[in-house]
Enzyme design. Structure first.
Site, PDB file in Angstrom:
ATOM      1  N   LYS A  71       0.807  -1.233   0.000  1.00  0.00           N
ATOM      2  CA  LYS A  71       0.000   0.000   0.000  1.00  0.00           C
ATOM      3  C   LYS A  71       0.838   1.280   0.000  1.00  0.00           C
ATOM      4  CE  LYS A  71      -4.276  -1.605   2.158  1.00  0.00           C
ATOM      5  NZ  LYS A  71      -5.303  -1.314   3.155  1.00  0.00           N
ATOM      6  N   ASP A 107     -10.061   3.140   1.825  1.00  0.00           N
ATOM      7  CA  ASP A 107     -10.250   2.631   3.196  1.00  0.00           C
ATOM      8  C   ASP A 107     -10.926   3.697   4.056  1.00  0.00           C
ATOM      9  OD1 ASP A 107      -9.150   0.105   2.767  1.00  0.00           O
ATOM     10  OD2 ASP A 107      -7.115   0.806   3.138  1.00  0.00           O
TER      11      ASP A 107
END
Ligand code: ATR
Length: 274
Positions: A71, A107
């Site tokens: 990420k 997210d």
């Protein structure tokens, strides 16, 4: 007519290591089929990220989900990064716009959308447990929505750094009693309570009646000990499955420009978890 891939089928996927347990392929393929989109989504277990990103460009892969451990390390391989993903310092979604790779973070959107289903966030005081990668996305998202955040973490120095990022306050886990008097919403971003340690919770039961809303990012079990306790004390509770669902819904929307089939995607998650 039964769908089958042809020469116009577009390819999407998840890159991570490991990816074997990801629920994203099942969720996104169901969404593509339900929405009659000629696309397929596969899981790629990637160790050599530089080579994989070369492949994404040369094969014209249309979009990616990005998971642990890539990420943060994916960011230098992208052409553009959305401002929220930059603030969070992590990308979980890539959109290929005419061979320009743009990074996003859904997210934070997943967490905020799950919470906003049950409560307004502007002006609310929110206690966030944990200061890892998920907490960063949650705290930056909450700040964006106008909430005030207190980060409580086992390692206090990490709480301090995250609190600075979201203009919040911080403490260790030993001050939950005081902070619980201030906050009306509680979000657990730590892994405490995850199976096989399903009988654990960081929050003493006696504190829970002070919160109106309690969300746990842990989704295995769907109802953690924290959520069971919180429900018993009259709180509205939100399972981590909702954040997982809504971050995927935001990905689908970024890739296709269409609304996602929320109920279909939720069914996939519930089937997989029960
Ligand atoms: P994620 O990406 O899921 O957020 P992470 O970045 O590894 O994962 O962060 C895990 C978080 O859970 C951290 O805040 C961690 O606390 P530390 O910063 O002190 O390590 C917290 N955590 C994990 N196990 C814990 C435990 N047994 N008790 C308290 N906090 C715990």
């Amino acid at each position: 007519m039964v769908w089958s891939p042809d020469t116009s089928t577009e390819l999407y996927g998840i890159i991570g290591h490991p990816v074997a347990h990801s629920l994203s392929p099942a969720m996104h393929n169901r969404a593509f089929r339900f929405s009659n989109i000629n696309a397929v989504y596969l899981a790629f277990d990637v160790v050599d990220l530089a080579s994989a990103m070369g492949g994404v460009r040369s094969l014209g892969i249309k979009g990616l989900s990005v998971t642990i451990p890539h990420k943060e390390s994916i960011m230098p391989f992208l052409d553009e990064i959305d401002s929220m993903a930059s603030r969070i310092g992590a990308v979980n979604t890539v959109v290929n716009k005419g061979n320009k790779l743009v990074g996003f973070n859904t997210d934070w959107l997943g967490a905020v959308r799950a919470l906003e289903e049950v409560t307004d966030l502007r002006g609310k005081n929110i206690l966030v447990l944990g200061a890892g990668g998920s907490a960063r996305a949650v705290c930056v998202g909450l700040r964006d929505r106008g909430a005030s955040v207190h980060v409580a973490n086992r390692t206090v120095e990490k709480a301090r750094v995250l609190a600075q990022l979201c203009d919040g306050a911080y403490s260790g886990l030993d001050e939950l009693d005081d902070v619980s008097n201030w906050a009306e919403i509680l979000v657990n971003t730590t892994s405490v309570g995850m199976l096989p340690d399903g009988d654990r919770s960081l929050v003493p039961e006696a504190l829970l009646s002070r919160f109106k809303v309690v969300m746990d990012l842990v989704y295995s079990p769907i109802e953690t000990k924290l959520l069971v306790d919180a429900k018993n004390h009259g709180c509205k509770v939100i399972s981590g499955l909702k954040m997982l669902l809504y971050q995927a819904i935001s990905q689908f929307e970024l890739w296709t420009g269409q609304s996602a089939p929320v109920q279909e995607m939720e069914k996939v998650l519930l089937d997989a978890m029960t």
